[in-house]
Design a protein around this motif. Structure first.
Motif, PDB file in Angstrom:
ATOM      1  N   ASN A 241       0.828  -1.210   0.000  1.00  0.00           N
ATOM      2  CA  ASN A 241       0.000   0.000   0.000  1.00  0.00           C
ATOM      3  C   ASN A 241       0.862   1.261   0.000  1.00  0.00           C
ATOM      4  N   ARG A 242       1.906   1.255   0.816  1.00  0.00           N
ATOM      5  CA  ARG A 242       2.788   2.426   0.857  1.00  0.00           C
ATOM      6  C   ARG A 242       3.480   2.615  -0.491  1.00  0.00           C
ATOM      7  N   PHE A 243       3.925   1.505  -1.083  1.00  0.00           N
ATOM      8  CA  PHE A 243       4.602   1.563  -2.377  1.00  0.00           C
ATOM      9  C   PHE A 243       3.649   2.067  -3.461  1.00  0.00           C
ATOM     10  N   SER A 244       2.404   1.586  -3.432  1.00  0.00           N
ATOM     11  CA  SER A 244       1.416   1.996  -4.425  1.00  0.00           C
ATOM     12  C   SER A 244       1.112   3.488  -4.331  1.00  0.00           C
ATOM     13  N   LEU A 245       0.941   3.976  -3.109  1.00  0.00           N
ATOM     14  CA  LEU A 245       0.655   5.402  -2.926  1.00  0.00           C
ATOM     15  C   LEU A 245       1.832   6.249  -3.393  1.00  0.00           C
ATOM     16  N   LEU A 246       3.054   5.761  -3.147  1.00  0.00           N
ATOM     17  CA  LEU A 246       4.246   6.480  -3.600  1.00  0.00           C
ATOM     18  C   LEU A 246       4.284   6.525  -5.135  1.00  0.00           C
ATOM     19  N   LEU A 247       3.967   5.395  -5.770  1.00  0.00           N
ATOM     20  CA  LEU A 247       3.938   5.356  -7.233  1.00  0.00           C
ATOM     21  C   LEU A 247       2.897   6.324  -7.787  1.00  0.00           C
ATOM     22  N   ALA A 248       1.724   6.369  -7.153  1.00  0.00           N
ATOM     23  CA  ALA A 248       0.670   7.271  -7.605  1.00  0.00           C
ATOM     24  C   ALA A 248       1.117   8.724  -7.497  1.00  0.00           C
ATOM     25  N   LYS A 249       1.765   9.050  -6.386  1.00  0.00           N
ATOM     26  CA  LYS A 249       2.243  10.420  -6.201  1.00  0.00           C
ATOM     27  C   LYS A 249       3.354  10.758  -7.192  1.00  0.00           C
ATOM     28  N   SER A 250       4.078   9.727  -7.666  1.00  0.00           N
ATOM     29  CA  SER A 250       5.158   9.930  -8.637  1.00  0.00           C
ATOM     30  C   SER A 250       4.640   9.836 -10.070  1.00  0.00           C
ATOM     31  N   ASN A 251       3.315   9.848 -10.234  1.00  0.00           N
ATOM     32  CA  ASN A 251       2.672   9.806 -11.549  1.00  0.00           C
ATOM     33  C   ASN A 251       2.894   8.493 -12.289  1.00  0.00           C
ATOM     34  N   GLN A 252       3.195   7.440 -11.550  1.00  0.00           N
ATOM     35  CA  GLN A 252       3.323   6.106 -12.167  1.00  0.00           C
ATOM     36  C   GLN A 252       2.003   5.356 -11.927  1.00  0.00           C
TER      37      GLN A 252
ATOM     38  N   LYS B  47     -10.570  -5.105   8.111  1.00  0.00           N
ATOM     39  CA  LYS B  47      -9.528  -4.262   8.686  1.00  0.00           C
ATOM     40  C   LYS B  47      -9.399  -3.014   7.812  1.00  0.00           C
ATOM     41  N   PRO B  48     -10.098  -1.930   8.192  1.00  0.00           N
ATOM     42  CA  PRO B  48     -10.091  -0.722   7.358  1.00  0.00           C
ATOM     43  C   PRO B  48      -8.693  -0.186   7.081  1.00  0.00           C
ATOM     44  N   GLU B  49      -7.786  -0.358   8.056  1.00  0.00           N
ATOM     45  CA  GLU B  49      -6.443   0.185   7.874  1.00  0.00           C
ATOM     46  C   GLU B  49      -5.693  -0.519   6.744  1.00  0.00           C
ATOM     47  N   LEU B  50      -6.086  -1.766   6.408  1.00  0.00           N
ATOM     48  CA  LEU B  50      -5.489  -2.481   5.277  1.00  0.00           C
ATOM     49  C   LEU B  50      -6.241  -2.186   3.981  1.00  0.00           C
ATOM     50  N   GLU B  51      -7.573  -2.112   4.075  1.00  0.00           N
ATOM     51  CA  GLU B  51      -8.399  -2.003   2.878  1.00  0.00           C
ATOM     52  C   GLU B  51      -8.450  -0.588   2.317  1.00  0.00           C
ATOM     53  N   GLU B  52      -8.491   0.427   3.198  1.00  0.00           N
ATOM     54  CA  GLU B  52      -8.712   1.798   2.736  1.00  0.00           C
ATOM     55  C   GLU B  52      -7.655   2.294   1.763  1.00  0.00           C
ATOM     56  N   PRO B  53      -6.350   2.058   2.005  1.00  0.00           N
ATOM     57  CA  PRO B  53      -5.360   2.527   1.016  1.00  0.00           C
ATOM     58  C   PRO B  53      -5.534   1.875  -0.355  1.00  0.00           C
ATOM     59  N   ILE B  54      -5.974   0.605  -0.382  1.00  0.00           N
ATOM     60  CA  ILE B  54      -6.211  -0.075  -1.661  1.00  0.00           C
ATOM     61  C   ILE B  54      -7.392   0.577  -2.374  1.00  0.00           C
ATOM     62  N   LEU B  55      -8.483   0.773  -1.634  1.00  0.00           N
ATOM     63  CA  LEU B  55      -9.665   1.407  -2.212  1.00  0.00           C
ATOM     64  C   LEU B  55      -9.343   2.807  -2.720  1.00  0.00           C
ATOM     65  N   ARG B  56      -8.557   3.543  -1.927  1.00  0.00           N
ATOM     66  CA  ARG B  56      -8.235   4.925  -2.288  1.00  0.00           C
ATOM     67  C   ARG B  56      -7.484   4.983  -3.615  1.00  0.00           C
ATOM     68  N   THR B  57      -6.453   4.158  -3.755  1.00  0.00           N
ATOM     69  CA  THR B  57      -5.655   4.178  -4.986  1.00  0.00           C
ATOM     70  C   THR B  57      -6.473   3.711  -6.183  1.00  0.00           C
ATOM     71  N   LEU B  58      -7.205   2.598  -6.021  1.00  0.00           N
ATOM     72  CA  LEU B  58      -7.960   2.057  -7.151  1.00  0.00           C
ATOM     73  C   LEU B  58      -9.052   3.020  -7.590  1.00  0.00           C
ATOM     74  N   GLN B  59      -9.792   3.589  -6.626  1.00  0.00           N
ATOM     75  CA  GLN B  59     -10.868   4.507  -7.004  1.00  0.00           C
ATOM     76  C   GLN B  59     -10.319   5.761  -7.677  1.00  0.00           C
ATOM     77  N   ALA B  60      -9.217   6.287  -7.126  1.00  0.00           N
ATOM     78  CA  ALA B  60      -8.644   7.513  -7.685  1.00  0.00           C
ATOM     79  C   ALA B  60      -8.207   7.310  -9.124  1.00  0.00           C
ATOM     80  N   GLU B  61      -7.643   6.139  -9.419  1.00  0.00           N
ATOM     81  CA  GLU B  61      -7.117   5.901 -10.765  1.00  0.00           C
ATOM     82  C   GLU B  61      -8.200   5.405 -11.721  1.00  0.00           C
ATOM     83  N   VAL B  62      -9.046   4.482 -11.262  1.00  0.00           N
ATOM     84  CA  VAL B  62     -10.080   3.940 -12.141  1.00  0.00           C
ATOM     85  C   VAL B  62     -11.080   5.024 -12.532  1.00  0.00           C
ATOM     86  N   TYR B  63     -11.402   5.913 -11.598  1.00  0.00           N
ATOM     87  CA  TYR B  63     -12.415   6.931 -11.857  1.00  0.00           C
ATOM     88  C   TYR B  63     -11.820   8.277 -12.253  1.00  0.00           C
ATOM     89  N   ARG B  64     -10.515   8.336 -12.453  1.00  0.00           N
ATOM     90  CA  ARG B  64      -9.912   9.599 -12.893  1.00  0.00           C
ATOM     91  C   ARG B  64     -10.288   9.833 -14.343  1.00  0.00           C
TER      92      ARG B  64
END
Length: 901
Positions: free
Chosen positions: A230-241, A265-282
């Motif tokens: 999740n941390r790696f994915s968020l970093l990639l998103a912020k780096s425009n990857q 476990k929201p703390e595990l699921e929320e970062p996944i949902l955040r990245t996928l929704q932000a990119e899929v619905y962008r």
């Protein structure tokens, strides 16, 4: 690519910083030896900097100098004497080219790993920037070869440290994977053992506890991996990857599903949902594939008009053909040097390629060579095919444009440019040819070779030219960082600015309404004909050399120095968006039956919509911005509050029923009681007023020390909550008596809401938090996570979920324990209001971007987003991803969706 400090730096730039950046990314440091250069302190500094990076030095003797004046670094190098061969420039230049071409692969790798190492060093040697997987193996192999074969330039200390740190991280990762595999293996064995023991009715409580502990350890390790992903994915998103970010989130989501947890476990699921929704619905163009296969820079890319074939040309001397799914169809070989340009005929049957070997080659889609066109005296930089497919135009460093037929016969040679001709294009009717040159001009010609116009205005080399299909507009791209739009009479229409470095390529969409530009700043930008920037596409790791549209305008292909071609698709807008307001939308509300949405705007209107996004009515009458809107619980009356100091009551047909006057300043909020008989209004005059449906004033509640921003009734109608600029929430009864004052926010309280059971109050504040309170005024939880003021808050009808809207452009969903469940992104400005539909399945949000968005919460579950994400990256996973990633989406089949807008 050659970088010149005099020509590659636009006026106004930090000269030294730009030069140092140029040195950092270059493969060779070419130094022209003359009396002035060897005695220049600035040149000496540049030599020192290049030496500190272990750059390879190539020196050219231009004028005789005293060798004692040479910098020690320069004196080590055998110079190329341009006074040799009777000062024959071509002979000496060929020697220079051969020198620069020596061990090009090593030089490219040296530059690449140097840039990565420098970035790592500049960003605190973050572990997130270390090399992984195959990329690490390539770097390690390069370092080993460099040291074993004593290659020059040698790796510098930072490069070594960077690659060695990557090696340690890889070893630790592999050790962790081995430990996890062993733990899982042990846990599995233990479960089998326990089953056998249980069957035999053997009591083994101690063993059971031990087995359970092993399972817990394995689960903990997997949770740690999910957190890391999740941390790696968020970093990639912020780096425009974005593409890589989605892949890593899919990986994390798959592991989370495999955990099969009994409780979420929201703390595990929320970062996944955040990245996928932000990119899929962008919205806009999104990167959906990356084509990998070329060994060196990709100089040019073209898409056939039917969109079925992509051609790419590379410095590796090849042309590659791909389908739109990213599958490699063919590799065309035959050129002796770099392939600089590629074009596909309108009917898709012929491919033309232009090369530094001075030739143009014609091929069919099966990769068969049809013709080789010879005649240019120097590198051929660009090739184009007329729309009727009968004429080919080529542009060359020999300063000419040549016209040919498909049989390879030379028809005409167009002369007039003073320097290299970098680009050539045909008009849609084939009657006009445009050429772009290093002499800073664009020239227009007819087919007979007559020069029609010379377009001047660029400050540096013009690298690319394109003509819209209707022939009315010409676009040119230059090292001066601009794109210029011209008409066919040579008049300048617009200058497009925004790129931070040279613009290498420009292209029109098929309908001529959109322009794409590719730049040395690693981006592609999309513009309209008025010169407005529509989108910036980021993701390439180095200069973008070429850009092309598909015939339908829905796909953009880009080619880069990073050896890849990227495909970007214009996705249909998946979020339901209501557009029509002419300014910011301040408030949104659902009718009790969920069939009607009301919105209030700065444009002085209230609009009524149905769930099919159709506008039903526009209510006009307020003399200033409408700040708040509410619908009575029987659905018959709408109340609106305005900066004109009034509240207006309307029916659902948009007829004005009453105007309530009495406030002395803006009315900021309005609410109905549960029985629909009482209206509460909150104002910047520091008061709350209670009214009946006939517009009679019942009570005025005073006590706040500043503007009252929000008001709400409890579900039983007995309590009123108000939120104020004075940082407090106050609770009142219907007689206007103050019951409690809730203190705790560090800034103004902007919004307040009751839970459906009336036991919890939520408040939203300029301190970036939401606070939950009980009716006795005790603070239950503080919800943190927004990066800007929280402007609105609402409870779901079942009371289990809280939605918050913020100036950070997001809506966040929380549970009553204060855990973040989901972050919804899509608005382009602050989100000012949020409301749940009565069935709890839809959220409506109002924004400063002038829109209302409807969010179907079923679309934002993990399963739904995983399926949508897998549909997006499916082509990449199938054709271009590493083997280990090809099956990531096997358990998540894309779902069928209704078209939306």
């Amino acid at each position: 690519t050659t970088w010149f400090d005099q020509e590659s730096i636009a006026s106004g730039s930090d000269f030294q910083q730009e030069i140092y950046q140029g040195i950092k990314v270059c493969d060779n440091f070419l130094f022209i030896i003359s009396h002035r250069s060897v005695n220049s302190p600035y040149c000496a500094d540049e030599v020192e900097y290049a030496a500190s990076l272990n750059k390879r030095f190539v020196t050219v003797l231009h004028r005789q100098v005293n060798t004692t004046d040479l910098h020690p670094q320069l004196s080590k190098v055998q110079w190329i004497d341009f006074n040799q061969h009777n000062r024959d420039f071509n002979a000496n230049f060929h020697q220079l080219v051969r020198t620069l071409d020596t061990d090009r692969g090593h030089l490219r790798s040296h530059s690449k790993w140097l840039q990565r190492a420098l970035e790592w060093g500049q960003k605190g040697k973050s572990a997130d920037l270390l090399l992984r997987g195959s990329e690490f193996l390539i770097a390690q192999n390069w370092l080993n070869e460099t040291e074993q074969q004593h290659k020059q330039p040698a790796a510098n200390p930072l490069q070594k440290e960077f690659i060695e740190a990557s090696q340690k991280a890889e070893e630790q990762r592999k050790e962790a994977e081995v430990r996890l595999a062993q733990q899982k293996k042990n846990a599995k064995r233990q479960k089998i053992f326990l089953a056998a023991v249980s069957t035999a009715l053997v009591a083994a409580v101690g063993v059971s506890i031990f087995a359970f502990s092993l399972l817990v350890i394995a689960e903990k390790v997997t949770e740690g991996q999910i957190n890391a992903l999740n941390r790696f994915s968020l970093l990639l998103a912020k780096s425009n990857q974005e593409l890589d970010a989605v892949v890593e989130s899919i990986r994390a989501g798959g592991r989370l599903k495999n955990l099969k947890l009994n409780t979420k476990k929201p703390e595990l699921e929320e970062p996944i949902l955040r990245t996928l929704q932000a990119e899929v619905y962008r919205t806009g163009f999104k990167k959906r594939n990356r084509l990998i296969g070329h060994q060196f820079d990709v100089n040019s890319v073209a898409i056939s008009f039917d969109g079925k074939t992509i051609a790419s040309a590379s410095r590796d001397n090849t042309i590659k053909l791909w389908n739109l799914q990213g599958q490699l169809l063919n590799t065309l070989t035959g050129h002796q040097f770099d392939v600089n340009s590629v074009a596909i005929s309108f009917d898709g049957k012929t491919i033309a390629s232009a090369s530094s070997d001075k030739t143009i080659k014609l091929w069919n889609l099966q990769g068969e060579l049809l013709q080789t066109l010879t005649g240019h005296q120097s590198s051929v930089n660009s090739v184009a095919i007329s729309f009727d497919g009968k004429t080919i135009a080529s542009a060359s460093s020999d300063k000419t444009v040549k016209l040919w037929n498909l049989q390879g016969q030379l028809l005409n040679t167009l002369t007039g440019h003073q320097f290299d001709v970098n680009s050539v294009a045909f008009s849609g009717d084939g009657k006009t040819i445009a050429s772009a040159s290093g002499d800073k001009t664009v020239k227009l010609w007819n087919l007979q070779g007559k020069e029609l116009y010379t377009l001047t205005g660029h400050q540096f080399d013009v690298n690319s030219v394109a003509i819209s299909f209707d022939g009315k507009t010409i676009a040119s791209a230059s090292n001066d960082k601009t794109i210029k739009l011209w008409n066919l009479q040579g008049q300048l229409l617009h200058t497009l600015t925004g790129h931070e470095s040279s613009v290498y390529s420009v292209a029109f969409s098929g309908d001529g309404k959109t322009i794409a530009s590719a730049s040395n700043d690693k981006t592609i930008k999309l513009w309209n004909l008025q010169g407005q920037l529509l989108h910036t596409l980021t993701g390439h790791e180095s200069s973008v050399y070429s850009v092309a549209f598909s015939g339908d305008g829905k796909t953009v292909a880009s080619a880069s120095l990073d050896k890849t071609i990227k495909l970007w698709n214009l996705q249909g807008q998946l979020l339901h968006t209501l557009t029509g307001h002419e300014s910011e939308v301040y408030s949104v509300a659902f009718s009790p039956d969920g069939k009607t949405i009301a919105s209030a705007s700065r444009d002085k209107t209230i609009k009524l919509w149905n769930l099919q996004r159709q506008l039903l009515h526009t209510l006009t009458g307020h003399e200033s911005e409408v700040i708040s809107v509410a619908i009575s619980f029987d659905g018959k009356t709408i109340a609106s509050a305005s900066a004109d100091k009034t509240i207006k009551l309307w029916n659902l047909q948009g007829q004005l029923l009453h105007t309530l006057t009495g406030h002395e300043s803006y009315v900021i909020s309005v609410a109905f009681s549960g029985d629909g008989k009482t209206i509460a209004s909150a104002s910047a005059d520091k008061t709350i007023k209670l009214w009946n449906l006939q517009g009679q004033l019942l009570h005025t509640l005073t006590g706040h020390e500043s503007s009252v921003n929000s008001v709400a009734f409890s579900p039983d109608g007995k309590t009123i909550a108000s939120a104020s600029l004075d940082k407090t929430i106050k609770l009142w009864n219907l007689q206007g008596q103050l019951l409690h004052t809730l203190i705790g926010h560090e800034s103004e309280v902007i919004s307040v809401a009751f839970s459906p059971d009336g036991k919890t109050i939520a408040s939203a504040s300029g301190d970036n938090t939401i606070k939950l309170w009980n009716l006795q005024g005790q603070l239950l939880h503080t919800l943190t996570g927004h990066e800007s003021e929280v402007i609105s808050v609402a409870f779901s009808p079942d009371g289990k979920t809280i939605a918050s809207a913020s100036g950070d452009n997001t809506i966040k969903l929380w549970n009553l324990q204060g855990q973040l469940l989901h972050t919804l992104t899509g608005h382009e400005s602050e989100v000012i209001s949020v409301a749940f539909s009565p069935d709890g399945k839809t959220i409506a949000s109002a924004s400063g971007d002038n829109t209302i968005k409807l969010w179907n919460l079923v679309d934002f579950t993990l399963d739904a987003l995983m399926r949508d994400a897998c549909a997006w990256v499916g082509d990449y996973l199938q054709h271009n991803a590493p083997e280990s990633d090809k099956n990531l989406c096997d358990d998540f089949r894309p779902r069928k969706r209704l078209p939306s807008g």
